[in-house]
Write a protein that holds these residues in place. Sequence first.
Motif, PDB file in Angstrom:
ATOM      1  N   THR A 115      36.350  35.560  39.073  1.00  0.00           N
ATOM      2  CA  THR A 115      36.127  36.384  37.892  1.00  0.00           C
ATOM      3  C   THR A 115      35.209  35.624  36.941  1.00  0.00           C
ATOM      4  O   THR A 115      35.404  34.427  36.692  1.00  0.00           O
ATOM      5  CB  THR A 115      37.437  36.735  37.165  1.00  0.00           C
ATOM      6  OG1 THR A 115      37.130  37.368  35.911  1.00  0.00           O
ATOM      7  CG2 THR A 115      38.308  35.515  36.902  1.00  0.00           C
ATOM      8  N   ALA A 116      34.199  36.297  36.439  1.00  0.00           N
ATOM      9  CA  ALA A 116      33.254  35.648  35.528  1.00  0.00           C
ATOM     10  C   ALA A 116      33.901  35.307  34.191  1.00  0.00           C
ATOM     11  O   ALA A 116      33.393  34.471  33.445  1.00  0.00           O
ATOM     12  CB  ALA A 116      32.042  36.544  35.306  1.00  0.00           C
ATOM     13  N   ASP A 117      35.031  35.943  33.897  1.00  0.00           N
ATOM     14  CA  ASP A 117      35.744  35.726  32.638  1.00  0.00           C
ATOM     15  C   ASP A 117      36.770  34.609  32.813  1.00  0.00           C
ATOM     16  O   ASP A 117      37.807  34.787  33.457  1.00  0.00           O
ATOM     17  CB  ASP A 117      36.433  37.025  32.221  1.00  0.00           C
ATOM     18  CG  ASP A 117      37.091  36.940  30.853  1.00  0.00           C
ATOM     19  OD1 ASP A 117      37.218  35.821  30.314  1.00  0.00           O
ATOM     20  OD2 ASP A 117      37.497  37.991  30.327  1.00  0.00           O
ATOM     21  N   GLU A 118      36.471  33.454  32.242  1.00  0.00           N
ATOM     22  CA  GLU A 118      37.355  32.295  32.412  1.00  0.00           C
ATOM     23  C   GLU A 118      38.783  32.574  31.962  1.00  0.00           C
ATOM     24  O   GLU A 118      39.744  32.053  32.528  1.00  0.00           O
ATOM     25  CB  GLU A 118      36.797  31.087  31.651  1.00  0.00           C
ATOM     26  CG  GLU A 118      35.576  30.464  32.288  1.00  0.00           C
ATOM     27  CD  GLU A 118      35.164  29.176  31.600  1.00  0.00           C
ATOM     28  OE1 GLU A 118      35.728  28.883  30.514  1.00  0.00           O
ATOM     29  OE2 GLU A 118      34.299  28.468  32.140  1.00  0.00           O
ATOM     30  N   SER A 119      38.932  33.395  30.922  1.00  0.00           N
ATOM     31  CA  SER A 119      40.263  33.670  30.382  1.00  0.00           C
ATOM     32  C   SER A 119      41.125  34.476  31.354  1.00  0.00           C
ATOM     33  O   SER A 119      42.348  34.576  31.165  1.00  0.00           O
ATOM     34  CB  SER A 119      40.152  34.418  29.052  1.00  0.00           C
ATOM     35  OG  SER A 119      39.665  35.741  29.246  1.00  0.00           O
ATOM     36  N   GLN A 120      40.510  35.060  32.390  1.00  0.00           N
ATOM     37  CA  GLN A 120      41.249  35.878  33.340  1.00  0.00           C
ATOM     38  C   GLN A 120      41.606  35.141  34.630  1.00  0.00           C
ATOM     39  O   GLN A 120      42.096  35.744  35.586  1.00  0.00           O
ATOM     40  CB  GLN A 120      40.421  37.126  33.691  1.00  0.00           C
ATOM     41  CG  GLN A 120      40.170  38.059  32.528  1.00  0.00           C
ATOM     42  CD  GLN A 120      41.472  38.618  31.982  1.00  0.00           C
ATOM     43  OE1 GLN A 120      42.320  39.100  32.719  1.00  0.00           O
ATOM     44  NE2 GLN A 120      41.642  38.538  30.667  1.00  0.00           N
ATOM     45  N   TYR A 121      41.424  33.820  34.622  1.00  0.00           N
ATOM     46  CA  TYR A 121      41.676  33.038  35.833  1.00  0.00           C
ATOM     47  C   TYR A 121      43.118  33.193  36.320  1.00  0.00           C
ATOM     48  O   TYR A 121      43.378  33.499  37.494  1.00  0.00           O
ATOM     49  CB  TYR A 121      41.366  31.557  35.581  1.00  0.00           C
ATOM     50  CG  TYR A 121      41.800  30.650  36.711  1.00  0.00           C
ATOM     51  CD1 TYR A 121      41.065  30.576  37.892  1.00  0.00           C
ATOM     52  CD2 TYR A 121      42.959  29.877  36.604  1.00  0.00           C
ATOM     53  CE1 TYR A 121      41.464  29.746  38.930  1.00  0.00           C
ATOM     54  CE2 TYR A 121      43.365  29.050  37.638  1.00  0.00           C
ATOM     55  CZ  TYR A 121      42.611  29.003  38.796  1.00  0.00           C
ATOM     56  OH  TYR A 121      43.022  28.186  39.834  1.00  0.00           O
ATOM     57  N   MET A 122      44.083  32.979  35.427  1.00  0.00           N
ATOM     58  CA  MET A 122      45.492  33.035  35.840  1.00  0.00           C
ATOM     59  C   MET A 122      45.889  34.453  36.244  1.00  0.00           C
ATOM     60  O   MET A 122      46.681  34.648  37.178  1.00  0.00           O
ATOM     61  CB  MET A 122      46.398  32.530  34.729  1.00  0.00           C
ATOM     62  CG  MET A 122      46.346  31.031  34.523  1.00  0.00           C
ATOM     63  SD  MET A 122      46.644  30.073  36.050  1.00  0.00           S
ATOM     64  CE  MET A 122      48.271  30.673  36.527  1.00  0.00           C
ATOM     65  N   ALA A 123      45.331  35.445  35.563  1.00  0.00           N
ATOM     66  CA  ALA A 123      45.654  36.828  35.919  1.00  0.00           C
ATOM     67  C   ALA A 123      45.188  37.146  37.333  1.00  0.00           C
ATOM     68  O   ALA A 123      45.912  37.780  38.114  1.00  0.00           O
ATOM     69  CB  ALA A 123      45.016  37.784  34.919  1.00  0.00           C
ATOM     70  N   LEU A 124      43.982  36.688  37.683  1.00  0.00           N
ATOM     71  CA  LEU A 124      43.482  36.929  39.038  1.00  0.00           C
ATOM     72  C   LEU A 124      44.281  36.125  40.060  1.00  0.00           C
ATOM     73  O   LEU A 124      44.589  36.620  41.152  1.00  0.00           O
ATOM     74  CB  LEU A 124      41.995  36.557  39.117  1.00  0.00           C
ATOM     75  CG  LEU A 124      41.324  36.784  40.479  1.00  0.00           C
ATOM     76  CD1 LEU A 124      41.414  38.252  40.910  1.00  0.00           C
ATOM     77  CD2 LEU A 124      39.860  36.336  40.436  1.00  0.00           C
ATOM     78  N   LYS A 125      44.634  34.906  39.672  1.00  0.00           N
ATOM     79  CA  LYS A 125      45.430  34.067  40.576  1.00  0.00           C
ATOM     80  C   LYS A 125      46.777  34.729  40.879  1.00  0.00           C
ATOM     81  O   LYS A 125      47.253  34.719  42.019  1.00  0.00           O
ATOM     82  CB  LYS A 125      45.627  32.687  39.957  1.00  0.00           C
ATOM     83  CG  LYS A 125      46.110  31.620  40.939  1.00  0.00           C
ATOM     84  CD  LYS A 125      46.014  30.244  40.322  1.00  0.00           C
ATOM     85  CE  LYS A 125      46.451  29.180  41.328  1.00  0.00           C
ATOM     86  NZ  LYS A 125      45.545  29.083  42.487  1.00  0.00           N
ATOM     87  N   ASP A 126      47.390  35.311  39.861  1.00  0.00           N
ATOM     88  CA  ASP A 126      48.672  36.010  40.059  1.00  0.00           C
ATOM     89  C   ASP A 126      48.502  37.213  40.990  1.00  0.00           C
ATOM     90  O   ASP A 126      49.356  37.462  41.848  1.00  0.00           O
ATOM     91  CB  ASP A 126      49.234  36.465  38.713  1.00  0.00           C
ATOM     92  CG  ASP A 126      49.750  35.309  37.865  1.00  0.00           C
ATOM     93  OD1 ASP A 126      49.958  34.210  38.427  1.00  0.00           O
ATOM     94  OD2 ASP A 126      49.914  35.496  36.645  1.00  0.00           O
TER      95      ASP A 126
END
Length: 392
Positions: free
Chosen positions: A64-75
Amino acid sequence: MIDSARPRRLSVLGSTGSIGVNTLDVIEQLGGRDAFEVMALTGNGNLDLLAEQARRTGAKLAVTADESQYMALKDLLSGSGIDVAAGTSGLDEAADMAAGWVMAAIVGTAGLAPTLKAAARGADIALANKECLVSAGHLFVEAVRHGGGRLIPVDSEHSAIFQCLEQDQRHALERIVLTASGGPFRTHSREQMANVTVQTARTHPNWSMGLKISVGSASMFNKALEMIEAKHLFDVRPDQIEVVVHPQSIIHSMVGYTDGSVIAQLGVPDMRTAIGYALTYPKRPALNVDRLDFAKLARLDFEAPDEIRFPAIRLARTALERGGLQGAILNAAEETAFNAFIEDKIRFLDMADVVETVMDAMVEGVPADTIEDVFAADREARRKAAEVIAAR
Protein backbone atom coordinates in the motif's frame (compact mmCIF):
# COMPACT_ATOMS: atom_id res chain seq x y z
CA MET A 1 -3.60 -19.63 -22.38
CA ILE A 2 0.04 -18.54 -22.68
CA ASP A 3 2.29 -21.14 -24.31
CA SER A 4 5.14 -21.36 -21.83
CA ALA A 5 6.99 -24.12 -20.04
CA ARG A 6 6.93 -22.11 -16.81
CA PRO A 7 4.76 -19.30 -15.43
CA ARG A 8 5.80 -15.83 -16.52
CA ARG A 9 6.74 -13.53 -13.65
CA LEU A 10 5.01 -10.16 -13.54
CA SER A 11 4.05 -7.30 -11.22
CA VAL A 12 1.22 -4.79 -11.35
CA LEU A 13 2.04 -1.34 -9.98
CA GLY A 14 -1.38 0.18 -9.39
CA SER A 15 -3.48 -2.99 -9.30
CA THR A 16 -6.59 -1.46 -7.69
CA GLY A 17 -7.22 1.19 -10.35
CA SER A 18 -9.18 0.55 -13.54
CA ILE A 19 -6.08 -0.45 -15.54
CA GLY A 20 -4.88 -2.75 -12.76
CA VAL A 21 -8.27 -4.43 -12.38
CA ASN A 22 -8.46 -5.01 -16.13
CA THR A 23 -4.89 -6.33 -16.15
CA LEU A 24 -5.76 -8.98 -13.59
CA ASP A 25 -8.85 -9.88 -15.61
CA VAL A 26 -6.67 -10.42 -18.68
CA ILE A 27 -4.22 -12.49 -16.64
CA GLU A 28 -7.05 -14.75 -15.49
CA GLN A 29 -8.38 -15.06 -19.04
CA LEU A 30 -4.94 -16.14 -20.26
CA GLY A 31 -4.39 -18.88 -17.71
CA GLY A 32 -4.14 -17.25 -14.29
CA ARG A 33 -1.71 -18.94 -11.91
CA ASP A 34 -0.93 -21.68 -14.42
CA ALA A 35 0.53 -19.12 -16.83
CA PHE A 36 1.66 -16.25 -14.59
CA GLU A 37 3.47 -15.85 -11.29
CA VAL A 38 2.44 -12.54 -9.73
CA MET A 39 5.39 -11.12 -7.85
CA ALA A 40 3.97 -7.83 -6.54
CA LEU A 41 0.73 -5.87 -6.45
CA THR A 42 0.51 -2.28 -5.26
CA GLY A 43 -2.44 -0.05 -4.45
CA ASN A 44 -3.32 3.06 -2.53
CA GLY A 45 -6.64 3.49 -0.75
CA ASN A 46 -8.67 0.36 -1.52
CA LEU A 47 -7.10 -2.09 0.93
CA ASP A 48 -9.91 -4.63 0.77
CA LEU A 49 -9.56 -4.94 -3.00
CA LEU A 50 -5.76 -5.08 -2.82
CA ALA A 51 -5.88 -7.87 -0.23
CA GLU A 52 -8.48 -9.79 -2.26
CA GLN A 53 -6.36 -9.46 -5.41
CA ALA A 54 -3.22 -10.62 -3.59
CA ARG A 55 -4.95 -13.70 -2.21
CA ARG A 56 -6.63 -14.53 -5.51
CA THR A 57 -3.43 -14.28 -7.57
CA GLY A 58 -1.07 -15.67 -4.93
CA ALA A 59 1.10 -12.56 -5.11
CA LYS A 60 4.42 -12.70 -3.27
CA LEU A 61 4.17 -9.09 -2.10
CA ALA A 62 1.33 -6.61 -1.53
CA VAL A 63 2.13 -2.92 -1.08
CA THR A 64 0.00 0.00 0.00
CA ALA A 65 1.39 3.40 -0.95
CA ASP A 66 -0.09 4.80 2.28
CA GLU A 67 2.37 4.10 5.08
CA SER A 68 -0.32 4.60 7.72
CA GLN A 69 -2.23 1.62 6.29
CA TYR A 70 0.59 -0.90 6.71
CA MET A 71 -0.87 -2.69 9.76
CA ALA A 72 -4.37 -2.67 8.28
CA LEU A 73 -3.13 -4.42 5.14
CA LYS A 74 -1.03 -6.80 7.20
CA ASP A 75 -4.13 -7.77 9.21
CA LEU A 76 -6.14 -8.34 6.03
CA LEU A 77 -3.45 -10.70 4.71
CA SER A 78 -2.75 -12.44 8.01
CA GLY A 79 -2.11 -16.14 7.51
CA SER A 80 -1.81 -15.87 3.74
CA GLY A 81 1.98 -16.01 3.59
CA ILE A 82 1.98 -12.86 1.44
CA ASP A 83 4.61 -10.29 2.37
CA VAL A 84 3.37 -6.76 3.06
CA ALA A 85 5.09 -3.39 2.62
CA ALA A 86 4.06 0.25 2.53
CA GLY A 87 5.06 3.73 1.43
CA THR A 88 7.85 4.75 -0.92
CA SER A 89 10.18 1.99 0.25
CA GLY A 90 7.42 -0.54 -0.36
CA LEU A 91 6.88 0.68 -3.91
CA ASP A 92 10.64 0.46 -4.51
CA GLU A 93 10.62 -3.10 -3.17
CA ALA A 94 7.78 -4.00 -5.54
CA ALA A 95 9.65 -2.49 -8.50
CA ASP A 96 12.74 -4.50 -7.58
CA MET A 97 10.94 -7.85 -7.50
CA ALA A 98 12.17 -10.32 -10.12
CA ALA A 99 9.34 -9.72 -12.57
CA GLY A 100 10.16 -9.74 -16.26
CA TRP A 101 7.00 -7.77 -17.11
CA VAL A 102 5.69 -4.81 -15.12
CA MET A 103 2.39 -3.04 -15.59
CA ALA A 104 3.05 0.61 -14.72
CA ALA A 105 -0.41 1.87 -13.77
CA ILE A 106 0.17 4.08 -10.73
CA VAL A 107 -1.60 7.35 -11.47
CA GLY A 108 0.39 10.58 -11.24
CA THR A 109 3.99 11.44 -10.45
CA ALA A 110 3.94 8.85 -7.65
CA GLY A 111 4.44 6.22 -10.35
CA LEU A 112 7.60 7.75 -11.79
CA ALA A 113 10.28 6.50 -9.37
CA PRO A 114 9.14 2.85 -9.09
CA THR A 115 8.60 2.58 -12.84
CA LEU A 116 12.06 4.01 -13.51
CA LYS A 117 13.51 1.47 -11.09
CA ALA A 118 11.79 -1.42 -12.85
CA ALA A 119 12.96 -0.13 -16.24
CA ALA A 120 16.54 0.29 -15.06
CA ARG A 121 16.78 -3.35 -13.97
CA GLY A 122 15.64 -4.51 -17.42
CA ALA A 123 11.96 -5.36 -17.02
CA ASP A 124 9.58 -5.02 -19.93
CA ILE A 125 7.39 -2.03 -19.07
CA ALA A 126 3.73 -2.01 -20.04
CA LEU A 127 3.23 1.72 -19.69
CA ALA A 128 -0.12 3.08 -18.55
CA ASN A 129 1.35 5.84 -16.39
CA LYS A 130 1.46 9.02 -18.47
CA GLU A 131 3.70 10.99 -16.16
CA CYS A 132 6.79 8.84 -16.78
CA LEU A 133 7.09 10.19 -20.30
CA VAL A 134 5.41 13.57 -19.83
CA SER A 135 7.63 14.60 -16.92
CA ALA A 136 10.80 12.66 -17.65
CA GLY A 137 10.52 11.41 -21.23
CA HIS A 138 14.19 11.46 -22.25
CA LEU A 139 15.36 10.06 -18.92
CA PHE A 140 12.76 7.30 -18.95
CA VAL A 141 13.45 6.21 -22.54
CA GLU A 142 17.16 6.11 -21.74
CA ALA A 143 16.51 4.02 -18.61
CA VAL A 144 14.59 1.48 -20.70
CA ARG A 145 17.32 1.40 -23.34
CA HIS A 146 20.13 0.93 -20.84
CA GLY A 147 18.14 -1.65 -18.89
CA GLY A 148 17.56 -3.71 -22.01
CA GLY A 149 13.83 -4.20 -21.58
CA ARG A 150 11.00 -3.24 -23.89
CA LEU A 151 8.63 -0.30 -23.59
CA ILE A 152 5.12 -1.24 -24.68
CA PRO A 153 2.40 1.42 -24.43
CA VAL A 154 -0.96 0.53 -22.89
CA ASP A 155 -2.96 3.73 -23.44
CA SER A 156 -5.41 2.77 -26.18
CA GLU A 157 -4.14 5.56 -28.46
CA HIS A 158 -0.46 4.77 -28.10
CA SER A 159 -1.09 1.04 -28.30
CA ALA A 160 -2.90 1.67 -31.60
CA ILE A 161 0.05 3.64 -32.97
CA PHE A 162 2.47 0.98 -31.72
CA GLN A 163 0.45 -1.64 -33.62
CA CYS A 164 0.21 0.46 -36.82
CA LEU A 165 3.80 1.69 -36.92
CA GLU A 166 5.72 -0.61 -39.27
CA GLN A 167 9.30 -0.58 -38.03
CA ASP A 168 10.75 -1.28 -41.47
CA GLN A 169 8.84 1.76 -42.79
CA ARG A 170 10.07 4.33 -40.27
CA HIS A 171 11.71 6.24 -43.11
CA ALA A 172 8.23 6.77 -44.61
CA LEU A 173 6.52 7.90 -41.41
CA GLU A 174 4.80 11.22 -42.03
CA ARG A 175 2.44 11.73 -39.07
CA ILE A 176 0.71 10.08 -36.18
CA VAL A 177 -2.92 10.91 -35.46
CA LEU A 178 -4.19 10.61 -31.90
CA THR A 179 -7.94 10.24 -31.67
CA ALA A 180 -9.93 11.84 -28.85
CA SER A 181 -13.51 11.13 -27.88
CA GLY A 182 -14.10 14.77 -26.98
CA GLY A 183 -15.42 13.68 -23.59
CA PRO A 184 -18.80 14.58 -22.08
CA PHE A 185 -18.53 18.28 -23.04
CA ARG A 186 -17.62 17.91 -26.70
CA THR A 187 -20.63 19.95 -27.85
CA HIS A 188 -20.85 22.28 -24.84
CA SER A 189 -20.18 26.00 -25.14
CA ARG A 190 -17.62 27.64 -22.86
CA GLU A 191 -20.51 29.20 -20.97
CA GLN A 192 -21.93 25.73 -20.27
CA MET A 193 -18.51 24.34 -19.37
CA ALA A 194 -17.91 27.13 -16.86
CA ASN A 195 -20.44 25.62 -14.47
CA VAL A 196 -19.86 21.87 -14.80
CA THR A 197 -19.49 19.81 -11.64
CA VAL A 198 -17.09 17.04 -10.70
CA GLN A 199 -19.92 14.54 -11.08
CA THR A 200 -20.68 15.53 -14.67
CA ALA A 201 -16.98 15.76 -15.54
CA ARG A 202 -16.32 12.23 -14.32
CA THR A 203 -18.97 10.64 -16.58
CA HIS A 204 -17.33 9.54 -19.82
CA PRO A 205 -19.60 8.62 -22.75
CA ASN A 206 -17.51 5.63 -23.93
CA TRP A 207 -14.98 4.49 -21.34
CA SER A 208 -15.18 3.38 -17.70
CA MET A 209 -12.22 5.03 -15.97
CA GLY A 210 -11.08 6.44 -12.64
CA LEU A 211 -11.81 10.01 -11.52
CA LYS A 212 -8.46 11.53 -12.54
CA ILE A 213 -8.50 10.09 -16.05
CA SER A 214 -12.20 10.86 -16.53
CA VAL A 215 -11.80 14.53 -15.61
CA GLY A 216 -8.67 14.66 -17.75
CA SER A 217 -10.69 13.35 -20.69
CA ALA A 218 -13.42 15.94 -20.07
CA SER A 219 -10.86 18.77 -20.12
CA MET A 220 -8.73 17.07 -22.83
CA PHE A 221 -5.69 17.33 -20.58
CA ASN A 222 -5.37 13.56 -21.02
CA LYS A 223 -4.92 14.15 -24.74
CA ALA A 224 -2.40 16.90 -24.01
CA LEU A 225 -0.34 14.47 -21.95
CA GLU A 226 -0.66 11.83 -24.68
CA MET A 227 0.75 14.26 -27.24
CA ILE A 228 3.87 14.71 -25.13
CA GLU A 229 4.09 10.97 -24.52
CA ALA A 230 3.87 10.29 -28.25
CA LYS A 231 6.87 12.47 -28.94
CA HIS A 232 9.05 10.33 -26.67
CA LEU A 233 7.49 6.95 -27.44
CA PHE A 234 7.78 7.22 -31.19
CA ASP A 235 10.66 9.71 -31.58
CA VAL A 236 8.69 12.11 -33.77
CA ARG A 237 8.78 15.88 -34.15
CA PRO A 238 6.00 17.94 -32.55
CA ASP A 239 4.69 18.94 -35.98
CA GLN A 240 4.16 15.25 -36.82
CA ILE A 241 1.64 14.82 -33.97
CA GLU A 242 -2.00 15.48 -34.81
CA VAL A 243 -5.19 15.21 -32.77
CA VAL A 244 -8.63 14.52 -34.19
CA VAL A 245 -11.88 14.21 -32.26
CA HIS A 246 -13.64 10.92 -32.95
CA PRO A 247 -16.70 10.63 -30.67
CA GLN A 248 -17.35 6.91 -31.20
CA SER A 249 -13.87 5.85 -29.92
CA ILE A 250 -13.78 3.00 -32.46
CA ILE A 251 -10.62 4.11 -34.25
CA HIS A 252 -8.09 4.33 -31.45
CA SER A 253 -5.39 6.14 -33.45
CA MET A 254 -3.71 6.18 -36.86
CA VAL A 255 -0.36 6.39 -38.58
CA GLY A 256 0.12 8.26 -41.87
CA TYR A 257 2.89 7.51 -44.35
CA THR A 258 4.55 9.51 -47.10
CA ASP A 259 2.69 7.66 -49.86
CA GLY A 260 -0.61 8.97 -48.51
CA SER A 261 -1.56 5.69 -46.81
CA VAL A 262 -3.12 5.82 -43.34
CA ILE A 263 -3.18 2.70 -41.18
CA ALA A 264 -5.65 2.68 -38.29
CA GLN A 265 -6.33 0.32 -35.38
CA LEU A 266 -10.00 -0.26 -34.58
CA GLY A 267 -11.82 -1.99 -31.77
CA VAL A 268 -14.54 -1.63 -29.18
CA PRO A 269 -13.67 0.70 -26.28
CA ASP A 270 -12.14 -1.93 -23.95
CA MET A 271 -8.75 -1.45 -22.30
CA ARG A 272 -8.25 -5.20 -22.06
CA THR A 273 -7.35 -5.31 -25.75
CA ALA A 274 -4.36 -3.00 -25.31
CA ILE A 275 -3.39 -4.69 -22.04
CA GLY A 276 -3.51 -8.15 -23.61
CA TYR A 277 -1.41 -6.99 -26.55
CA ALA A 278 1.21 -5.55 -24.18
CA LEU A 279 1.23 -8.73 -22.10
CA THR A 280 1.73 -11.16 -24.98
CA TYR A 281 3.61 -8.96 -27.51
CA PRO A 282 4.63 -9.72 -30.23
CA LYS A 283 1.87 -12.36 -30.33
CA ARG A 284 -1.83 -11.55 -30.01
CA PRO A 285 -3.88 -13.26 -27.29
CA ALA A 286 -7.37 -14.74 -27.50
CA LEU A 287 -9.50 -12.43 -25.34
CA ASN A 288 -13.11 -12.48 -24.28
CA VAL A 289 -13.97 -8.95 -25.40
CA ASP A 290 -16.76 -7.69 -27.63
CA ARG A 291 -16.13 -7.74 -31.37
CA LEU A 292 -16.90 -4.90 -33.75
CA ASP A 293 -20.05 -5.41 -35.77
CA PHE A 294 -19.44 -3.23 -38.81
CA ALA A 295 -23.01 -3.65 -40.04
CA LYS A 296 -24.21 -1.97 -36.87
CA LEU A 297 -21.75 0.94 -37.03
CA ALA A 298 -24.06 3.67 -38.25
CA ARG A 299 -21.27 6.22 -38.66
CA LEU A 300 -17.76 7.25 -37.72
CA ASP A 301 -17.39 11.00 -37.15
CA PHE A 302 -14.28 13.17 -37.05
CA GLU A 303 -13.71 16.82 -36.25
CA ALA A 304 -10.85 19.10 -35.36
CA PRO A 305 -10.40 19.82 -31.63
CA ASP A 306 -11.57 23.27 -30.54
CA GLU A 307 -8.55 24.78 -28.80
CA ILE A 308 -10.63 27.70 -27.52
CA ARG A 309 -12.94 25.44 -25.51
CA PHE A 310 -10.16 22.92 -24.85
CA PRO A 311 -6.92 24.90 -24.44
CA ALA A 312 -5.07 21.85 -23.09
CA ILE A 313 -4.19 20.88 -26.68
CA ARG A 314 -2.56 24.26 -27.28
CA LEU A 315 -0.67 24.02 -23.99
CA ALA A 316 0.72 20.63 -24.98
CA ARG A 317 2.05 22.09 -28.23
CA THR A 318 3.64 24.91 -26.26
CA ALA A 319 5.33 22.41 -23.93
CA LEU A 320 6.58 20.38 -26.90
CA GLU A 321 8.01 23.45 -28.60
CA ARG A 322 9.71 24.73 -25.45
CA GLY A 323 11.05 21.32 -24.43
CA GLY A 324 13.19 20.92 -21.33
CA LEU A 325 11.14 20.64 -18.17
CA GLN A 326 7.94 22.12 -19.58
CA GLY A 327 6.30 18.70 -19.67
CA ALA A 328 7.01 18.17 -15.98
CA ILE A 329 5.75 21.68 -15.22
CA LEU A 330 2.54 21.19 -17.22
CA ASN A 331 1.88 17.86 -15.51
CA ALA A 332 2.52 19.13 -11.96
CA ALA A 333 0.40 22.23 -12.45
CA GLU A 334 -2.41 20.15 -13.98
CA GLU A 335 -2.41 17.68 -11.08
CA THR A 336 -2.57 20.56 -8.61
CA ALA A 337 -5.36 22.25 -10.54
CA PHE A 338 -7.26 18.95 -10.78
CA ASN A 339 -7.11 18.49 -7.00
CA ALA A 340 -8.35 22.05 -6.51
CA PHE A 341 -11.24 21.41 -8.92
CA ILE A 342 -12.45 18.25 -7.19
CA GLU A 343 -12.18 20.07 -3.85
CA ASP A 344 -14.39 22.84 -5.26
CA LYS A 345 -11.67 25.49 -4.94
CA ILE A 346 -11.67 26.41 -8.63
CA ARG A 347 -14.02 25.89 -11.56
CA PHE A 348 -13.57 23.49 -14.45
CA LEU A 349 -12.25 26.05 -16.93
CA ASP A 350 -9.88 27.50 -14.35
CA MET A 351 -7.68 24.40 -14.57
CA ALA A 352 -6.21 25.37 -17.94
CA ASP A 353 -5.69 28.98 -16.80
CA VAL A 354 -3.72 27.77 -13.77
CA VAL A 355 -1.55 25.51 -15.92
CA GLU A 356 -0.80 28.20 -18.49
CA THR A 357 0.10 30.75 -15.81
CA VAL A 358 2.56 28.34 -14.20
CA MET A 359 4.09 27.27 -17.52
CA ASP A 360 4.69 30.89 -18.53
CA ALA A 361 6.21 31.68 -15.12
CA MET A 362 8.69 28.80 -15.45
CA VAL A 363 9.83 29.10 -19.07
CA GLU A 364 13.42 29.69 -18.07
CA GLY A 365 14.98 26.86 -16.11
CA VAL A 366 17.51 24.05 -16.02
CA PRO A 367 17.25 21.25 -18.58
CA ALA A 368 15.90 17.83 -17.58
CA ASP A 369 19.30 16.18 -17.13
CA THR A 370 18.55 14.18 -13.97
CA ILE A 371 15.53 12.83 -12.15
CA GLU A 372 16.32 15.34 -9.38
CA ASP A 373 15.81 18.14 -11.93
CA VAL A 374 12.40 16.69 -12.76
CA PHE A 375 11.34 16.41 -9.12
CA ALA A 376 12.59 19.94 -8.38
CA ALA A 377 10.57 21.36 -11.28
CA ASP A 378 7.58 19.33 -10.17
CA ARG A 379 7.74 20.73 -6.64
CA GLU A 380 8.17 24.32 -7.82
CA ALA A 381 5.31 24.02 -10.32
CA ARG A 382 3.02 22.68 -7.62
CA ARG A 383 4.01 25.53 -5.31
CA LYS A 384 3.35 28.14 -7.96
CA ALA A 385 0.06 26.50 -8.95
CA ALA A 386 -1.07 26.54 -5.32
CA GLU A 387 -0.25 30.27 -5.17
CA VAL A 388 -2.24 30.94 -8.34
CA ILE A 389 -5.20 28.98 -7.01
CA ALA A 390 -5.10 30.71 -3.64
CA ALA A 391 -5.10 34.10 -5.35
CA ARG A 392 -8.34 33.36 -7.24
